[in-house]
Design an enzyme around this catalytic site. Structure first.
Site, PDB file in Angstrom:
ATOM      1  N   CYS A  92     -10.324  74.394  44.930  1.00 44.54           N
ATOM      2  CA  CYS A  92     -10.021  75.689  45.548  1.00 44.54           C
ATOM      3  C   CYS A  92     -10.061  75.617  47.074  1.00 44.54           C
ATOM      4  CB  CYS A  92     -10.960  76.749  44.989  1.00 44.54           C
ATOM      5  SG  CYS A  92     -10.390  78.449  45.245  1.00 44.54           S
ATOM      6  N   HIS A 207     -11.671  76.235  38.628  1.00 44.62           N
ATOM      7  CA  HIS A 207     -13.130  76.293  38.550  1.00 44.62           C
ATOM      8  C   HIS A 207     -13.524  76.097  37.097  1.00 44.62           C
ATOM      9  CE1 HIS A 207     -13.443  77.743  42.666  1.00 44.62           C
ATOM     10  NE2 HIS A 207     -12.559  78.693  42.400  1.00 44.62           N
TER      11      HIS A 207
END
Length: 250
Positions: A92, A207
């Site tokens: 991310c 994630h």
């Protein structure tokens, strides 16, 4: 006994979403194969050793990204590790920081430049499950199992010619939506892209942590860190991991 060193990079600023778990997964999967593995935590303001076997970066907010980028550019240790072919996993915000530039705090910020990728802002935050089919780009050629994670980002990441997607999206958004890809040379390719692969760097918006949900990806990084091929790494058969993947892929 084989020894493995795993660098956890700046967890106090790039550890917002539990991505520290990726280093834990690498360590545990190594230890279950009788490999002595240790995590080395590199804090903000501390030099990044260039000789560790693998590196993990996680997610973070705007100010954290800026601090991380400034430190990693100034220090140079992670770039030297990449030049030496050490595997680096970036999640991310980590993906954005390792690109050439990203948007944070209302301005464009220089990235570390390990990925040919630029990140602007999506019109609407992307939150939800994301799945993809591995592209087999670069050193991910041995991946043949679907990739799964949870995306939560405002970044619209466009890949340049030197970077390739980690996966082709089958569910969710991935790197960017149609608005984010507008004006690019191949918008269809950009909007189907998830993550990036370039040299020894693997980056993704997944994630989960990503390596807990994708054991084959974890083992690929371990194999690279050990200097062997994925096929030569002793297999692990963990029913609980298989059940977790089956649930998430549903």
């Amino acid at each position: 006994m084989t020894q493995l060193t795993i660098g956890l990079i700046l967890p106090e600023v790039l550890g917002t979403y539990g991505d520290d778990g990726n280093a834990l997964v690498l360590r545990q999967r190594a230890r279950m194969r009788d490999i002595d593995a240790e995590i080395h935590t590199i804090s903000l303001g501390t030099p990044v050793p260039e000789s560790l076997d693998a590196y993990c970066l996680g997610g973070g907010e705007d100010t954290a990204q800026i601090l991380a980028a400034e430190h990693l550019i100034r220090d140079g240790g992670l770039r030297r590790a990449a030049d030496a072919g050490r595997p680096i996993l970036a999640i991310c915000a980590g993906l954005q920081v390792l690109g050439t530039s990203f948007r944070a705090a209302g301005r464009t910020v220089d990235g570390v430049g390990l990925l040919d990728a630029t990140t602007s802002s999506l019109a609407k935050r992307t939150i939800g499950e994301v799945s993809s089919t591995p592209t087999g780009s670069g050193f991910t050629a041995a991946l043949d199992q679907p990739l799964t994670g949870f995306e939560n980002h405002m970044g619209a990441t466009i890949l340049g010619p030197d970077a390739s997607p980690l996966g082709t999206v089958t569910r969710g958004v991935g790197n960017c939506d149609a608005a984010g890809a507008a004006g690019t040379e191949d918008p269809d390719a950009q909007t189907s892209a998830e993550g990036a692969v370039q040299g020894s760097v693997i980056a993704t918006y997944m994630h989960g942590p990503a390596l807990a949900r994708n054991p084959q990806l974890a083992d690929l990084i371990l194999a690279r860190a050990l200097g062997i091929e994925l096929i030569d790494l002793a297999p692990l058969h963990l029913d609980i991991v298989d059940r977790l993947r089956a649930e998430r892929l549903r």
